[in-house]
Scaffold this motif. Structure first.
Motif, PDB file in Angstrom:
ATOM      1  N   ARG A   1      31.191  22.081   9.351  1.00 51.86           N
ATOM      2  CA  ARG A   1      29.836  22.230   9.886  1.00 51.86           C
ATOM      3  C   ARG A   1      29.643  21.295  11.089  1.00 51.86           C
ATOM      4  O   ARG A   1      29.089  21.684  12.109  1.00 51.86           O
ATOM      5  CB  ARG A   1      28.812  21.915   8.793  1.00 51.86           C
ATOM      6  CG  ARG A   1      27.393  22.203   9.198  1.00 51.86           C
ATOM      7  CD  ARG A   1      26.425  21.914   8.048  1.00 51.86           C
ATOM      8  NE  ARG A   1      25.099  22.412   8.338  1.00 51.86           N
ATOM      9  CZ  ARG A   1      24.236  21.829   9.154  1.00 51.86           C
ATOM     10  NH1 ARG A   1      24.544  20.704   9.769  1.00 51.86           N
ATOM     11  NH2 ARG A   1      23.045  22.364   9.369  1.00 51.86           N
TER      12      ARG A   1
ATOM     13  N   ALA B   1      33.042  33.731  11.171  1.00 55.04           N
ATOM     14  CA  ALA B   1      32.113  33.992  10.059  1.00 55.04           C
ATOM     15  C   ALA B   1      31.429  32.718   9.570  1.00 55.04           C
ATOM     16  O   ALA B   1      30.353  32.786   8.959  1.00 55.04           O
ATOM     17  CB  ALA B   1      32.857  34.657   8.905  1.00 55.04           C
ATOM     18  N   LEU B   2      32.004  31.568   9.873  1.00 58.16           N
ATOM     19  CA  LEU B   2      31.423  30.313   9.385  1.00 58.16           C
ATOM     20  C   LEU B   2      30.107  29.966  10.083  1.00 58.16           C
ATOM     21  O   LEU B   2      29.297  29.221   9.530  1.00 58.16           O
ATOM     22  CB  LEU B   2      32.431  29.172   9.524  1.00 58.16           C
ATOM     23  CG  LEU B   2      33.646  29.307   8.604  1.00 58.16           C
ATOM     24  CD1 LEU B   2      34.650  28.199   8.873  1.00 58.16           C
ATOM     25  CD2 LEU B   2      33.236  29.329   7.149  1.00 58.16           C
TER      26      LEU B   2
ATOM     27  N   ASN C   1      27.666  32.079  10.587  1.00 53.14           N
ATOM     28  CA  ASN C   1      26.666  32.701   9.717  1.00 53.14           C
ATOM     29  C   ASN C   1      26.550  31.974   8.383  1.00 53.14           C
ATOM     30  O   ASN C   1      25.449  31.835   7.856  1.00 53.14           O
ATOM     31  CB  ASN C   1      26.981  34.178   9.486  1.00 53.14           C
ATOM     32  CG  ASN C   1      26.677  35.016  10.704  1.00 53.14           C
ATOM     33  OD1 ASN C   1      25.909  34.614  11.576  1.00 53.14           O
ATOM     34  ND2 ASN C   1      27.288  36.178  10.795  1.00 53.14           N
ATOM     35  N   ARG C   2      27.658  31.500   7.847  1.00 51.05           N
ATOM     36  CA  ARG C   2      27.610  30.801   6.564  1.00 51.05           C
ATOM     37  C   ARG C   2      26.785  29.520   6.651  1.00 51.05           C
ATOM     38  O   ARG C   2      25.956  29.243   5.804  1.00 51.05           O
ATOM     39  CB  ARG C   2      29.011  30.446   6.081  1.00 51.05           C
ATOM     40  CG  ARG C   2      28.950  29.624   4.779  1.00 51.05           C
ATOM     41  CD  ARG C   2      30.283  29.137   4.308  1.00 51.05           C
ATOM     42  NE  ARG C   2      31.079  30.270   3.848  1.00 51.05           N
ATOM     43  CZ  ARG C   2      32.351  30.161   3.502  1.00 51.05           C
ATOM     44  NH1 ARG C   2      32.963  28.995   3.588  1.00 51.05           N
ATOM     45  NH2 ARG C   2      33.008  31.203   3.086  1.00 51.05           N
ATOM     46  N   TYR C   3      26.998  28.743   7.703  1.00 50.97           N
ATOM     47  CA  TYR C   3      26.334  27.442   7.793  1.00 50.97           C
ATOM     48  C   TYR C   3      25.003  27.467   8.549  1.00 50.97           C
ATOM     49  O   TYR C   3      24.147  26.618   8.315  1.00 50.97           O
ATOM     50  CB  TYR C   3      27.255  26.409   8.452  1.00 50.97           C
ATOM     51  CG  TYR C   3      28.485  26.119   7.639  1.00 50.97           C
ATOM     52  CD1 TYR C   3      28.392  25.623   6.342  1.00 50.97           C
ATOM     53  CD2 TYR C   3      29.746  26.359   8.154  1.00 50.97           C
ATOM     54  CE1 TYR C   3      29.523  25.366   5.587  1.00 50.97           C
ATOM     55  CE2 TYR C   3      30.893  26.101   7.409  1.00 50.97           C
ATOM     56  CZ  TYR C   3      30.771  25.605   6.127  1.00 50.97           C
ATOM     57  OH  TYR C   3      31.883  25.352   5.382  1.00 50.97           O
TER      58      TYR C   3
ATOM     59  N   GLN D   1      23.362  30.733   9.768  1.00 54.96           N
ATOM     60  CA  GLN D   1      22.764  32.068   9.735  1.00 54.96           C
ATOM     61  C   GLN D   1      22.934  32.863  11.034  1.00 54.96           C
ATOM     62  O   GLN D   1      22.978  34.075  11.003  1.00 54.96           O
ATOM     63  CB  GLN D   1      21.265  32.062   9.351  1.00 54.96           C
ATOM     64  CG  GLN D   1      21.001  31.818   7.874  1.00 54.96           C
ATOM     65  CD  GLN D   1      21.204  30.388   7.482  1.00 54.96           C
ATOM     66  OE1 GLN D   1      20.675  29.499   8.128  1.00 54.96           O
ATOM     67  NE2 GLN D   1      21.969  30.145   6.442  1.00 54.96           N
TER      68      GLN D   1
END
Length: 196
Positions: A18, A51-52, A54-56, A58
């Motif tokens: 992150r 994709a990370l 969006n995971r962390y 949005q």
């Protein structure tokens, strides 16, 4: 390794990932602008899967908002540990050393996106309010607007000096030491924002 140990490693890796995304995004948004920066640019710089984001965060917009929050925290951390003239001097002399330069550029660069622009201007407004509050500002006070104007002048002076030091090499400003800046900055800030 036990199940609990694996969870600690995952949390640490998640926090590190992150932070890498935040660092890469801050640099990209500051130097290339919001509109010109793609999520792929950021993830490539951070060395992580797209994709990370969006995971962390949005979305790209969520990542931009997180960058503004990180910038705000960084400026508040500096301001919380020193009187206003000293905090400003620290920001100015530390500019050019990486992250702080990116923070200032992020605040200056228009995003080209209405919602993110509101966030950026909101951060500038809250920084102005923090400066004004340190000088006794209250929104409902008769002299409130005049004190806010003075706080915004201090903010403009600070960002302007820091930007000129980094972007122009204008001497002696670009090479002035912390000590060289101390007296003039204290006088300017005290003249604009006298302490209550």
């Amino acid at each position: 390794m036990t199940g609990g140990g694996t969870e600690v490693v995952r949390r640490r890796d998640a926090a590190r990932t992150r932070q890498r995304l935040l660092d890469a995004a801050l640099k990209r948004f500051a130097h290339d602008g919001y509109a010109a920066t793609t999520v792929r640019d950021i993830t490539d710089d951070a060395g992580v899967n797209v994709a990370l984001v969006n995971r962390y965060f949005q979305s790209k917009e969520g990542l931009f908002e997180a960058c503004l929050e990180a910038a705000s925290e960084e400026l508040r951390r500096i301001a919380d540990h020193a009187p206003i003239p000293d905090a400003i001097r620290h920001v100015i002399t530390a500019t050019g050393e990486g992250r702080l330069t990116d923070v200032l550029l992020l605040l200056l660069r228009t995003s080209g996106d209405e919602r993110t622009e509101r966030m950026r201007v909101g951060l500038l407004r809250s920084t102005s309010e923090d400066l004004a509050a340190a000088a006794g500002w209250r929104p409902d006070a008769p002299e409130g607007e005049q004190l806010m104007l003075r706080a915004q002048l201090v903010l403009a002076l600070s960002v302007g000096v820091a930007t000129l030091r980094v972007s122009t090499g204008l001497r002696p400003l670009a090479t002035a030491s912390d000590e060289d800046l101390a007296g003039p900055l204290r006088k300017a800030v005290d003249a604009l924002l006298p302490r209550p």
